[in-house]
Design a protein around this motif. Structure first.
Motif, PDB file in Angstrom:
ATOM      1  N   HIS A 283       0.864  -1.240   0.061  1.00 31.30           N
ATOM      2  CA  HIS A 283      -0.022   0.000   0.060  1.00 31.30           C
ATOM      3  C   HIS A 283       0.921   1.490  -0.130  1.00 31.30           C
ATOM      4  N   ASN A 286       2.575   1.714  -3.324  1.00 32.98           N
ATOM      5  CA  ASN A 286       1.658   2.347  -4.475  1.00 32.98           C
ATOM      6  C   ASN A 286       1.980   4.034  -4.382  1.00 32.98           C
ATOM      7  N   ASN A 290       2.619   5.769  -7.661  1.00 35.16           N
ATOM      8  CA  ASN A 290       1.524   6.537  -8.347  1.00 35.16           C
ATOM      9  C   ASN A 290       2.045   7.919  -8.563  1.00 35.16           C
ATOM     10  N   MET A 293       4.285   7.844 -11.320  1.00 33.95           N
ATOM     11  CA  MET A 293       3.406   7.548 -12.815  1.00 33.95           C
ATOM     12  C   MET A 293       2.730   8.813 -13.172  1.00 33.95           C
ATOM     13  N   LEU A 294       1.880   9.490 -12.351  1.00 32.08           N
ATOM     14  CA  LEU A 294       1.433  10.867 -12.776  1.00 32.08           C
ATOM     15  C   LEU A 294       2.178  11.827 -13.219  1.00 32.08           C
ATOM     16  N   SER A 297       3.578  10.356 -16.666  1.00 35.15           N
ATOM     17  CA  SER A 297       2.699  10.605 -17.655  1.00 35.15           C
ATOM     18  C   SER A 297       2.478  12.331 -18.116  1.00 35.15           C
TER      19      SER A 297
ATOM     20  N   GLU B  14      -1.241  13.237  -0.394  1.00 35.58           N
ATOM     21  CA  GLU B  14       0.020  12.918  -1.228  1.00 35.58           C
ATOM     22  C   GLU B  14      -0.040  14.483  -2.126  1.00 35.58           C
ATOM     23  N   VAL B  17      -0.025  14.136  -5.832  1.00 34.71           N
ATOM     24  CA  VAL B  17      -1.429  13.722  -6.630  1.00 34.71           C
ATOM     25  C   VAL B  17      -2.192  15.124  -7.013  1.00 34.71           C
ATOM     26  N   GLY B  85      -4.925   2.761  -2.555  1.00 33.10           N
ATOM     27  CA  GLY B  85      -3.646   2.490  -2.832  1.00 33.10           C
ATOM     28  C   GLY B  85      -3.268   0.841  -2.957  1.00 33.10           C
ATOM     29  N   TYR B  86      -4.212   0.235  -2.317  1.00 36.89           N
ATOM     30  CA  TYR B  86      -4.068  -1.294  -2.213  1.00 36.89           C
ATOM     31  C   TYR B  86      -5.374  -1.886  -2.462  1.00 36.89           C
ATOM     32  N   LYS B 106      -4.197   2.680  -7.445  1.00 37.84           N
ATOM     33  CA  LYS B 106      -3.011   3.418  -7.537  1.00 37.84           C
ATOM     34  C   LYS B 106      -2.020   2.428  -7.849  1.00 37.84           C
ATOM     35  N   PRO B 107      -1.074   2.368  -8.741  1.00 40.21           N
ATOM     36  CA  PRO B 107      -0.874   3.466  -9.363  1.00 40.21           C
ATOM     37  C   PRO B 107      -1.330   3.654 -10.741  1.00 40.21           C
ATOM     38  N   PHE B 108      -2.024   4.682 -11.221  1.00 41.99           N
ATOM     39  CA  PHE B 108      -2.818   5.022 -12.474  1.00 41.99           C
ATOM     40  C   PHE B 108      -2.216   6.133 -13.161  1.00 41.99           C
ATOM     41  N   LYS B 109      -2.710   6.178 -14.531  1.00 39.30           N
ATOM     42  CA  LYS B 109      -2.206   7.244 -15.566  1.00 39.30           C
ATOM     43  C   LYS B 109      -3.490   8.080 -15.477  1.00 39.30           C
ATOM     44  N   PRO B 110      -2.985   9.395 -15.782  1.00 37.52           N
ATOM     45  CA  PRO B 110      -4.017  10.477 -15.679  1.00 37.52           C
ATOM     46  C   PRO B 110      -5.113  10.107 -16.664  1.00 37.52           C
ATOM     47  N   SER B 111      -4.604   9.635 -17.810  1.00 34.22           N
ATOM     48  CA  SER B 111      -5.692   9.065 -18.895  1.00 34.22           C
ATOM     49  C   SER B 111      -6.761   8.298 -18.587  1.00 34.22           C
TER      50      SER B 111
END
Lengths: 502, 126
Positions: A283, A286, A290, A293-294, A297, B14, B17, B85-86, B106-111
């Motif tokens: 967790h 991540n 994240n 990644m953000l 991207s 965070e 983000v 997150g998990y 998470k993790p993800f792309k903005p798109s």
């Protein structure tokens, strides 16, 4: 015939061989061994009984002889008395002189036949005198037959006669006395025998019980100590070796085996703890992933539009977030790494901070609060970093499991009043532990958690670890008011003995 | 509903983000506000409800499920998108059963998030 005898010879040789083996075995087993003591005692008893039996048989034999001989003595006495009666008859009536001679001969026969025995009883001189009187009397009787009946001859005859009777009486009395002594001895011997037997039995009883009971008590203490997780080997205290020394060797072997298994248990418990932590760490991981990644991207999407400064800021963010990931992974790996026990001076507050970071996600997920209170200037402690982390993580995770949402965990570290220890208190304001559970809570495989949530190794392993480090864990709990586990760890100024051996 | 009239609130403790999602989501044409502190985010929401709330599920003071409850209590038509997150089935199920529009792990792309937001926007009653 020849075959049989050679067979018998072989049998005999075998018998000798067996006895030699027995002797060798006794020699090889030091006298301290219970087996040897038993063998010696039984041999002693056997010898004593044999002695007494032989003595009794001998005594009976002698008594039998004495009774026989007493009869002979009585016969002699009777013969002599007969002689004197006939002598008197002859003197009064002039008859029966032949009878007197005949009886005198009979008496003499008795005397000559039993000369040796009589000599033994009365003494050589005495019996010689006795024979002498008899010869004299015999001469006088012969004279009487020849008609010599002077006053002097009569006196001699009477004197010899009376002496002969005295001797016969003495002879019989002495023989009776000797027999009486014999009987007394036969009566007393069993009493002495029982006395000696009693003393021997008491001595053997005391020696054997002392050895047995003391050793058993000692081993009871060892068993208890081993049960509590103290795996130091048993040291030989006695200067001799016995069956219990072999038992001690077996115990030491078992303890070695147990210690080995304990190591495995510690490892397997650690794996479980890692399993729990991994969920939180994943967790936690991540978040920086994240963020990277953000950022990456967006950098890609807007690459052409962004200013140099923005690009730089984004790259810095990515580097920073990657470092954050690296730190998270490294902390878990530090905890998970299998390593040899490495005892060194450590800062307990630093280890506690690492442990708290490891469980931070569990605390967040369980929505419980955590307060810490560390004393200033704590002395360094003696311990193994990984092992201590394992204990702290376990105790904190237990507290987290015990607490409902919004519960509170308080961790305080203080120098103990008794010198040589630093104490770590891990307190929760959860439901507390019932008294009947408290007694068993450190037992391996005892768990209050639902099936699949725990196997009941945490506290037993933790206690094993802390004991090995020379410290101890105690528990104070009141149902409804919460629980405090106190871990006392020795400081470097008072190095524990146990620890330096591990 | 036209994307230009849509207001989105992003809540995540965070800071990166919010910093990265603001320009990313603004590309859809919507107006985006970001918050790191869930309490001040909720306070702001009570005064200016938004059409879409994107919130992280695990935060120190108030967690995403509570935000979901309170947002829906205040404004029933607001679409709440949960960031986990998990990802666990339980959390996802809980969020959806409580009325979340969707969740993204998470993790993800903005798109990926933009796709969900566009779906949410279409779902909004004009």
């Amino acid at each position: 015939m020849l075959i049989i005898s050679s067979k018998e010879a072989i049998q005999f040789l075998r018998e000798i061989g067996r006895i030699m083996n027995l002797l060798r075995m006794i020699r090889n087993h030091p006298l301290g061994s219970i087996r040897a003591k038993l063998i010696v005692s039984f041999i002693g008893f056997f010898l004593l009984c044999t002695m007494i039996s032989v003595g009794s048989i001998w005594m009976l034999y002698v008594l039998e002889k004495k009774i026989d001989f007493l009869e002979i003595a009585n016969n002699y006495m009777v013969e002599i008395q007969q002689v004197r009666r006939y002598e008197k008859n002859y003197l009064l009536y002039g008859t029966n002189l032949g009878d007197a001679v005949e009886h005198l001969n009979l008496a003499r026969n008795i005397l000559t036949q039993n000369q040796k025995t009589i000599e033994k009883i009365l003494g050589r001189n005495h019996s010689a005198t006795m024979v002498q009187y008899m010869t004299e009397y015999n001469d006088q009787i012969a004279n009487l037959g020849l008609g010599k009946r002077s006053q002097a001859d009569m006196a001699l005859l009477r004197n010899a006669g009376s002496q002969m009777v005295t001797f016969a009486e003495e002879f019989v009395t002495k023989e009776r006395e000797a027999m009486g002594r014999m009987f007394r001895m036969a009566r007393h011997a069993p009493v002495y025998f029982i006395g000696v037997l009693l003393v021997m039995m008491i001595f053997i009883f005391i020696t054997l019980t002392r050895q047995l009971v003391m050793s058993l008590n000692r081993f009871m203490t060892y068993t208890k100590r081993i049960g509590e997780g103290d795996f130091t080997p048993i040291l030989q205290k006695k200067h001799y070796s016995d069956e219990f020394s072999q038992l001690a060797d077996a115990f030491n072997q078992m303890v070695k085996e147990l210690d080995h298994r304990h190591e495995i248990l510690v490892q397997s418990h650690k794996l479980r703890a890692i399993g729990t932590l991994v969920a939180g760490v994943a967790h936690e991981l991540n978040n920086p992933l994240n963020n990277s990644m953000l950022t990456a991207s967006m950098l890609k999407e807007d690459f052409g539009l962004l200013s140099e400064e923005d690009k730089m800021d984004m790259i810095d963010d990515m580097i920073h977030e990657t470092e954050r990931s690296q730190r998270i992974v490294r902390e878990l790996l530090d905890f998970a790494r299998e390593s040899e026990t490495h005892i060194k001076p450590l800062k307990v507050e630093a280890i506690m901070k690492d442990s708290i970071r490891l469980v931070a996600n569990q605390i967040k997920m369980a929505k419980v609060r955590m307060d810490v209170d560390f004393s200033e200037e704590l002395p360094p402690i003696h311990g193994d970093e990984q092992m201590l982390k394992q204990v702290f993580v376990n105790l904190i995770l237990n507290a987290v499991d015990a607490l409902p949402a919004k519960g509170c965990i308080r961790i305080s570290i203080h120098k103990k009043e008794t010198p040589g220890y630093v104490t770590v208190d891990i307190n929760d304001d959860g439901p507390g532990i019932p008294e009947h559970v408290q007694a068993r809570i450190f037992e391996p495989f005892f768990t209050t958690k639902a099936k699949g949530k725990g196997v009941g190794l945490g506290l037993s392993v933790s206690r094993g670890i802390i004991r090995k480090l020379g410290g101890y864990i105690t528990l104070a709990s009141e149902p409804g008011k919460g629980t405090t586990f106190t871990v006392a760890i020795p400081t470097t100024d008072f190095p524990s003995k146990i620890m330096s051996e591990t | 509903m036209d994307m230009k009239n849509i207001k989105i609130m992003v809540i995540d403790d965070e800071s990166i983000v919010g910093k990265r999602l603001k320009p990313a989501l603004e590309k859809t044409g919507a107006q985006v506000e970001t918050f790191e502190d869930p309490e001040s985010a909720l306070a702001h929401f009570y005064e200016n409800p938004t059409d879409i709330v994107v919130t992280d599920i695990r935060m120190d003071k108030i967690d995403g499920i509570e935000i979901l409850d309170r947002v829906l209590a205040k404004s029933g038509q607001t679409k709440v998108i949960i960031i986990t997150g998990y990802a666990t089935v339980e959390i996802a199920r809980e969020a959806l059963s409580k009325g979340a529009f969707d969740f993204i792990a998470k993790p993800f792309k903005p798109s990926d998030l933009r796709v969900i937001i566009e779906r949410a926007a279409q779902d909004l009653t004009p």
